[in-house]
Design a protein around this motif. Structure first.
Motif: not given
Length: 317
Positions: A96-101, A116-120
């Motif tokens: 699993f990885r995630a989309w930010a909101s 984004f920099a943290d991997g989202f």
């Protein structure tokens, strides 16, 4: 296999939903929202260990999870709830990885860049706020952050009742009404508004994906042409996912957009993998190559073991 569209609620997020007393909130495992009937959530659907096992069994190398936009969290102003999503989602295990909101009332653009920099993987936006060209213009600062970071945008249905059914009480409608009618209306409006806004002209390198085949909006491009409009050339950075549709719907959309613009998305736990009957080569493209281009901007190597096995093996991202 890469799945660009799933939902999985981390424990932190569930706890914050239960701490609320106005919609959206959880009472036990019953979800209460402002636009739909109470919904009994299956606890197993959000049990991380069960979901990991399910994806490994399916051969999923990456599953992109996102905030449930129909809850309306992006417009609540509940920073703790939004933070709980990002903290919990960032800690989810592979695949699993995630989309930010973002808080749409006052988007924290530097915070989004930090996510984004943290991997989202990118940012999800609710379709109900994107239904006019002016609405896309208003969200342009968020789009600019995504484009600058080389991250995609996922357009997902938002609050039920924000579309044509807004004056009808949720208790007067069948349970399938919101996903079949309202969500589709939102996605179609957002699709047409993107084109009317000339989103590609404003953001030439931004990758955008509309879930659920954009509510089949591309199929209506024949009507667009009949009324004096024009689709133009195929846009290699504009995608639709397959969630909730099968061979008929996806075949129709692919005939308009081209097979390279269709990406695998299930909307799990609300739906699963659908066999599209497109043949082995096209299946590999839809389930791996195209999602890879959407998420990372590049095609995978042709000998990528995940591609050859439709995703079996650990992600190398």
């Amino acid at each position: 296999m890469i799945d660009v569209h799933q939902h999985l609620w981390p424990a932190e997020f569930v706890d914050r939903l239960r701490a609320r007393t106005t919609p959206p909130y959880l009472s036990g495992w019953t979800l209460h929202t402002s636009g739909e009937q109470p919904y009994d959530v299956d606890p197993a659907a959000h049990a991380v260990d069960k979901r990991v096992a399910l994806e490994l069994d399916a051969g999923t190398s990456l599953a992109a999870v996102s905030l449930s936009s129909p809850l309306g969290i992006e417009q609540l102003g509940d920073a703790a709830l939004l933070d709980a999503w990002h903290v919990g989602a960032a800690a989810l295990p592979s695949p699993f990885r995630a989309w930010a909101s973002v808080d749409l009332r006052e988007p924290d653009l530097s915070g989004l860049a930090g996510l984004f920099a943290d991997g989202f993987l990118g940012v999800q936006l609710p379709a109900h706020v994107l239904g006019t060209p002016d609405a896309w213009a208003e969200i342009a600062p968020v789009l600019a952050v995504a484009e600058q970071a080389d991250k995609p945008v996922l357009v997902h249905p938002g609050i039920a009742g924000a579309g044509n059914a807004g004056q009808i009480g949720a208790d007067q409608l069948p349970g399938w009404w919101a996903p079949v009618v309202d969500y589709v209306n939102q996605l179609q409006s957002a699709w047409w508004a993107w084109h009317a806004y000339d989103g590609r002209g404003s953001f030439p390198s931004l990758r955008v994906c509309f879930v659920a085949a954009a509510g089949l909006a591309p199929v209506h491009h024949e009507r667009l042409a009949a009324r004096g409009g024009r689709l133009g050339t195929i846009d290699p950075r504009l995608f639709v996912d397959t969630s909730s549709y099968g061979p008929q719907g996806i075949d129709a959309v692919a005939r308009v957009l081209g097979i390279d613009q269709v990406v695998h998305g299930t909307d799990r736990p609300y739906a699963g993998v659908t066999e599209l009957r497109q043949g082995e080569a096209a299946t590999a493209v839809i389930r791996y190559d195209n999602p890879h281009r959407l998420l990372f901007g590049t095609s995978p190597p042709r000998n990528d073991p995940d591609r050859l096995g439709f995703g079996r093996g650990a992600p190398a991202y």
